[in-house]
Design an enzyme around this catalytic site. Structure first.
Site, short mmCIF file in Angstrom:
data_model
loop_
_atom_site.label_atom_id
_atom_site.label_comp_id
_atom_site.label_asym_id
_atom_site.label_seq_id
_atom_site.Cartn_x
_atom_site.Cartn_y
_atom_site.Cartn_z
N SER A 95 -90.16 9.56 -16.98
CA SER A 95 -89.70 10.65 -17.94
C SER A 95 -88.52 11.22 -17.85
CB SER A 95 -90.88 11.71 -17.12
OG SER A 95 -90.87 12.56 -15.76
N HIS A 100 -82.62 6.38 -11.68
CA HIS A 100 -83.12 7.25 -10.29
C HIS A 100 -84.15 6.50 -9.79
CE1 HIS A 100 -85.81 9.51 -13.14
NE2 HIS A 100 -86.14 8.91 -12.16
P1 AMP Z 1 -89.74 9.66 -13.61
O1 AMP Z 1 -90.58 9.88 -13.49
O2 AMP Z 1 -89.62 8.17 -12.33
O3 AMP Z 1 -88.34 9.73 -14.56
O4 AMP Z 1 -89.56 10.80 -12.31
C1 AMP Z 1 -88.83 11.79 -12.71
C2 AMP Z 1 -88.59 12.52 -10.94
O5 AMP Z 1 -87.98 13.65 -11.16
C3 AMP Z 1 -89.61 13.07 -11.40
O6 AMP Z 1 -90.75 12.85 -9.93
C4 AMP Z 1 -89.95 14.61 -11.07
O7 AMP Z 1 -90.76 15.40 -10.01
C5 AMP Z 1 -88.53 14.47 -10.42
N1 AMP Z 1 -87.60 16.03 -10.82
C6 AMP Z 1 -88.16 16.68 -12.51
N2 AMP Z 1 -87.22 17.61 -12.63
C7 AMP Z 1 -87.14 17.99 -11.09
C8 AMP Z 1 -85.79 18.72 -11.13
N3 AMP Z 1 -85.61 20.09 -11.65
N4 AMP Z 1 -85.47 18.92 -9.51
C9 AMP Z 1 -86.02 17.94 -8.49
N5 AMP Z 1 -87.20 16.74 -9.24
C10 AMP Z 1 -87.33 16.60 -10.80
#
Ligand code: AMP
Length: 114
Positions: A95, A100
C-alpha cells in the site's frame, strides 16, 4: 528521485511517527497499524518503489535492510523468532510504494499468511 513518500515525511518530521532506528542508509519506524506486538518497518533512505523496481546497484542496500532488521529484532528481544515480509505490488498487499521490510514478532505466527 522524488522525496515525498509518507515514510520520508515521517523521517523529515513533516508528519508524526515513531522512529526507532536511523543510520546513513535507512531508518525504521513503528507501524501505525501493528499486526503483532512488535511491528516495525525498515525503510531505505533511497525511494525505490518496490523490490521489482530495484537494480543490481541496490544489492548492498537491500542486504543492509535485512541486517538492520536483525539488529532491531534483537533490540526488541524477539529471541530469534520473528517474520520479515516485503509486499511487492498492490495485489500482494503493498500500500506504500517505497520499499520497506516489515518486522513482525512478539506472538506466534502461522503460515501461510493471508
Ligand atoms: P504495505 O502494505 O506492505 O505497503 O505496508 C505499509 C505499512 O505502512 C502498513 O503496515 C501501514 O500500517 C503502515 N503505515 C502507513 N502509514 C503509516 C504511518 N503514517 N506511520 C506508520 N506506519 C504507517
Amino acid at each position: 528521485m522524488s522525496q515525498n513518500s509518507i515514510f520520508l515525511k515521517i523521517k523529515s518530521g513533516e508528519i508524526p511517527g515513531k522512529i526507532v532506528f536511523e543510520d546513513d542508509q535507512c531508518f525504521a519506524i513503528e507501524d501505525i497499524n501493528p499486526q503483532a506486538p512488535v511491528h516495525v518497518l525498515i525503510i531505505p533512505n533511497k525511494e525505490i518503489a518496490k523490490v521489482s523496481d530495484s537494480e543490481e546497484s541496490d544489492k548492498k542496500l537491500l542486504g543492509h535492510l535485512l541486517l538492520v532488521s536483525k539488529k532491531i529484532a534483537d533490540k526488541y528481544n524477539l529471541n530469534d523468532n520473528y517474520r520479515l515480509v516485503i509486499n511487492n505490488g498492490a495485489d500482494a498487499g503493498q500500500s506504500v510504494f517505497h520499499i520497506h521490510v516489515h518486522l513482525l514478532g512478539g506472538r506466534g505466527l502461522t503460515w501461510p499468511p493471508g
